[in-house]
Design an enzyme around this catalytic site. Sequence first.
Site, PDB file in Angstrom:
ATOM      1  N   ASP A 107       0.805  -1.226   0.000  1.00 10.06           N
ATOM      2  CA  ASP A 107       0.000   0.000   0.000  1.00 10.06           C
ATOM      3  C   ASP A 107       0.838   1.277   0.000  1.00 10.06           C
ATOM      4  O   ASP A 107       0.420   2.321   0.500  1.00 10.06           O
ATOM      5  CB  ASP A 107      -0.965   0.020   1.209  1.00 10.06           C
TER       6      ASP A 107
ATOM      7  N   GLY B 159      -4.505  -4.231  -3.780  1.00  8.56           N
ATOM      8  CA  GLY B 159      -5.482  -3.186  -4.100  1.00  8.56           C
ATOM      9  C   GLY B 159      -4.682  -1.965  -4.488  1.00  8.56           C
ATOM     10  O   GLY B 159      -4.045  -1.341  -3.643  1.00  8.56           O
ATOM     11  N   HIS B 160      -4.627  -1.679  -5.780  1.00 12.13           N
ATOM     12  CA  HIS B 160      -3.815  -0.562  -6.276  1.00 12.13           C
ATOM     13  C   HIS B 160      -4.739   0.560  -6.707  1.00 12.13           C
ATOM     14  O   HIS B 160      -5.545   0.392  -7.620  1.00 12.13           O
ATOM     15  CB  HIS B 160      -2.915  -1.034  -7.434  1.00 12.13           C
TER      16      HIS B 160
HETATM   17  P1  GDP Z   1      -0.702   0.351  -3.557  1.00 17.37           P
HETATM   18  O1  GDP Z   1      -1.294  -0.922  -3.103  1.00 17.37           O
HETATM   19  O2  GDP Z   1       0.779   0.406  -3.317  1.00 17.37           O
HETATM   20  O3  GDP Z   1      -1.028   0.677  -4.988  1.00 17.37           O
HETATM   21  O4  GDP Z   1      -1.334   1.489  -2.650  1.00 17.37           O
HETATM   22  P2  GDP Z   1      -2.896   1.625  -2.238  1.00 17.37           P
HETATM   23  O5  GDP Z   1      -3.660   2.098  -3.405  1.00 17.37           O
HETATM   24  O6  GDP Z   1      -3.374   0.407  -1.568  1.00 17.37           O
HETATM   25  O7  GDP Z   1      -2.807   2.706  -1.096  1.00 17.37           O
HETATM   26  C1  GDP Z   1      -2.324   3.981  -1.311  1.00 17.37           C
HETATM   27  C2  GDP Z   1      -3.423   4.973  -0.951  1.00 17.37           C
HETATM   28  O8  GDP Z   1      -2.867   6.263  -0.844  1.00 17.37           O
HETATM   29  C3  GDP Z   1      -4.489   5.090  -2.021  1.00 17.37           C
HETATM   30  O9  GDP Z   1      -5.695   5.414  -1.415  1.00 17.37           O
HETATM   31  C4  GDP Z   1      -3.985   6.252  -2.885  1.00 17.37           C
HETATM   32  O10 GDP Z   1      -5.030   6.915  -3.575  1.00 17.37           O
HETATM   33  C5  GDP Z   1      -3.388   7.133  -1.838  1.00 17.37           C
HETATM   34  N1  GDP Z   1      -2.240   7.945  -2.256  1.00 17.37           N
HETATM   35  C6  GDP Z   1      -1.247   7.645  -3.123  1.00 17.37           C
HETATM   36  N2  GDP Z   1      -0.324   8.629  -3.151  1.00 17.37           N
HETATM   37  C7  GDP Z   1      -0.737   9.568  -2.287  1.00 17.37           C
HETATM   38  C8  GDP Z   1      -0.199  10.817  -1.841  1.00 17.37           C
HETATM   39  O11 GDP Z   1       0.875  11.241  -2.246  1.00 17.37           O
HETATM   40  N3  GDP Z   1      -0.940  11.503  -0.917  1.00 17.37           N
HETATM   41  C9  GDP Z   1      -2.103  11.057  -0.425  1.00 17.37           C
HETATM   42  N4  GDP Z   1      -2.748  11.795   0.475  1.00 17.37           N
HETATM   43  N5  GDP Z   1      -2.652   9.890  -0.826  1.00 17.37           N
HETATM   44  C10 GDP Z   1      -1.964   9.148  -1.731  1.00 17.37           C
HETATM   45  P1  IMO Z   2      -0.837  -4.164  -2.253  1.00 19.71           P
HETATM   46  O1  IMO Z   2      -0.386  -4.749  -3.553  1.00 19.71           O
HETATM   47  C1  IMO Z   2      -0.962  -4.496   2.097  1.00 19.71           C
HETATM   48  C2  IMO Z   2      -1.096  -8.540   3.773  1.00 19.71           C
HETATM   49  C3  IMO Z   2      -2.363  -8.983   4.467  1.00 19.71           C
HETATM   50  C4  IMO Z   2      -1.785  -9.965   5.478  1.00 19.71           C
HETATM   51  C5  IMO Z   2      -0.660 -10.626   4.716  1.00 19.71           C
HETATM   52  C6  IMO Z   2      -1.019 -11.953   4.069  1.00 19.71           C
HETATM   53  O2  IMO Z   2      -2.137  -3.457  -2.333  1.00 19.71           O
HETATM   54  O3  IMO Z   2       0.238  -3.379  -1.611  1.00 19.71           O
HETATM   55  P2  IMO Z   2      -2.521 -12.676   2.003  1.00 19.71           P
HETATM   56  O4  IMO Z   2      -3.955 -12.374   1.676  1.00 19.71           O
HETATM   57  O5  IMO Z   2      -1.558 -12.240   0.958  1.00 19.71           O
HETATM   58  O6  IMO Z   2      -2.329 -14.106   2.368  1.00 19.71           O
HETATM   59  O7  IMO Z   2      -2.227 -11.823   3.338  1.00 19.71           O
HETATM   60  O8  IMO Z   2      -0.295  -9.707   3.689  1.00 19.71           O
HETATM   61  N1  IMO Z   2      -1.290  -8.058   2.379  1.00 19.71           N
HETATM   62  C7  IMO Z   2      -1.198  -6.767   2.032  1.00 19.71           C
HETATM   63  N2  IMO Z   2      -1.016  -5.651   2.771  1.00 19.71           N
HETATM   64  N3  IMO Z   2      -1.032  -4.392   0.751  1.00 19.71           N
HETATM   65  C8  IMO Z   2      -1.201  -5.495  -0.004  1.00 19.71           C
HETATM   66  O9  IMO Z   2      -1.148  -5.469  -1.355  1.00 19.71           O
HETATM   67  C9  IMO Z   2      -1.336  -6.751   0.626  1.00 19.71           C
HETATM   68  N4  IMO Z   2      -1.512  -8.012   0.190  1.00 19.71           N
HETATM   69  C10 IMO Z   2      -1.473  -8.795   1.272  1.00 19.71           C
HETATM   70  O10 IMO Z   2      -3.011  -7.904   5.085  1.00 19.71           O
HETATM   71  O11 IMO Z   2      -1.221  -9.252   6.553  1.00 19.71           O
HETATM   72 MG    MG Z   3      -2.810  -1.600  -1.834  1.00 17.69          MG
END
Ligand code: GDP
Ligand code: IMO
Ligand code: MG
Length: 422
Positions: A13, A40-41
């Site tokens: 994340d 979840g991207h």
């Molecule tokens: P990922 O899994 O690495 O793609 O990241 P996620 O999408 O799960 O989580 C990142 C969260 O931070 C999302 O809700 C993005 O919309 C948000 N986000 C990304 N970059 C920034 C930033 O620079 N500032 C803020 N406030 N939110 C951001």
């Molecule tokens: P992105 O790509 C954050 C965490 C889960 C749990 C552990 C194992 O969005 O960064 P799993 O379902 O893979 O067996 O869970 O890994 N986890 C993540 N945490 N971002 C993710 O993906 C994750 N994918 C799995 O919360 O602790």
């Molecule tokens: Mg994510």
Amino acid sequence: MKTDILLGLQWGDEGKGKVVDVLAPQYEIVARFQGGPNAGHTLEIQGKKHVLHTIPSGIFHNKIMNVIGNGVVIDPISFVEEVKGIEALGIDICKRLILSKRAHLILPTHRLLDASSEALKGKEKIGSTLKGIGPAYMDKTGRNGLRVGDMLEKDFAARYASLSGKHQQMLALAKYEYDRKAFEESEKKWMECVNFIRTMMIMDTEYFLNDALKAGKKILAEGAQGSLLDIDFGSYPFVTSSSTTCAGACIGLGIAPRNIGEVEGVFKAYCTRVGSGPFPTELLDDIGEKIAQIGREFGSTTGRKRRCGWLDLPALKRAIMLNGVTRLDMMKIDVLNEFEEVKVCTHYMVDGKQTDQLPYNLSTEIKPVYKSFKGWGKLPDISSYDKMPAELKEYIQYIEKAVEVPIKLLSVGPDRSQTLIR
Ligand code: GDP
Ligand code: IMO
Ligand code: MG
């Protein structure tokens, strides 16, 4: 031409989806190499938010091909839902998306096995996303799995029934109770989704990708999760079941190490973790709560609250070392704008000794040693790095010096446009 890799350096994340979307125009192909619907991207484009789980984050660019590599595990139900959601936006996704024949499938029983395993662990549970990731990768390495290419074979239904039957026996042995009717419905839906996937572009993507490289095309490999969740180098057993580090891109796409170019590491200006497991710099106080609120730190896949803490340099340095990171992207800087003081963990105290190495067991007592920085306040417009507040520059320079890699991208908001590339 080389393949660049973009991956997360913390516990997932970090904002990988946003960066891939921002950088995608520099590439012809974006390819996911591991993980599955546990990811979840999030992408924000002109105020509209999109969350991708299995589909690569280059999908919103019309000239880019997106590849789901052999290292990914695919749940047909959630995948087809995602495809339909993007189709509904008027995007002809089937022309932009290729699936590897070698990617493994998540069965409805894998999800039940995931839930059963977590239930058996009780308090020690991993906090899995319950998407069936662990059991699907177990069947892969156990040589029992079903792959996308198997869908095209005549005996697919029989093989499915055999594997599902075996899983049901395992669930019975574990005395795991589940709703039979809902399960049978999900099996039916699963097969319908398989039928839909059969109509999509399914290939030996290792040839597609290597031919593209030979033809001079640029590929961006997109990682899921983060280095601290890596099956080998993460905080085991509180990890995911795939190789989230740079080597995972070679295995998960069929690209040789000598064809890797830049390795871009994404990290937040602080740390978060969702699920269980050790987190040395976790803030269990009002500061942690404030970061979570301002940063809207809720999981993009499960909606669970993310735990928050200060930036952990020993952990970041180790991730940079393991991945051979050549450039860094610092995300969510804006979230710390309101803080008068910002801290960074520079070392740990373990057994009374100062160290900047992560101990084998991250659950042992680790006392983080912090360096304090003055907060930078409100950020000006992001047209140039020179205009950034001196306090923020000091924070950035300190990190760059400590980790010996330049920070090339600064993110100050979720939208595509809220990005400064130095
Ligand atoms: P990922 O899994 O690495 O793609 O990241 P996620 O999408 O799960 O989580 C990142 C969260 O931070 C999302 O809700 C993005 O919309 C948000 N986000 C990304 N970059 C920034 C930033 O620079 N500032 C803020 N406030 N939110 C951001
Ligand atoms: P992105 O790509 C954050 C965490 C889960 C749990 C552990 C194992 O969005 O960064 P799993 O379902 O893979 O067996 O869970 O890994 N986890 C993540 N945490 N971002 C993710 O993906 C994750 N994918 C799995 O919360 O602790
Ligand atoms: Mg994510």
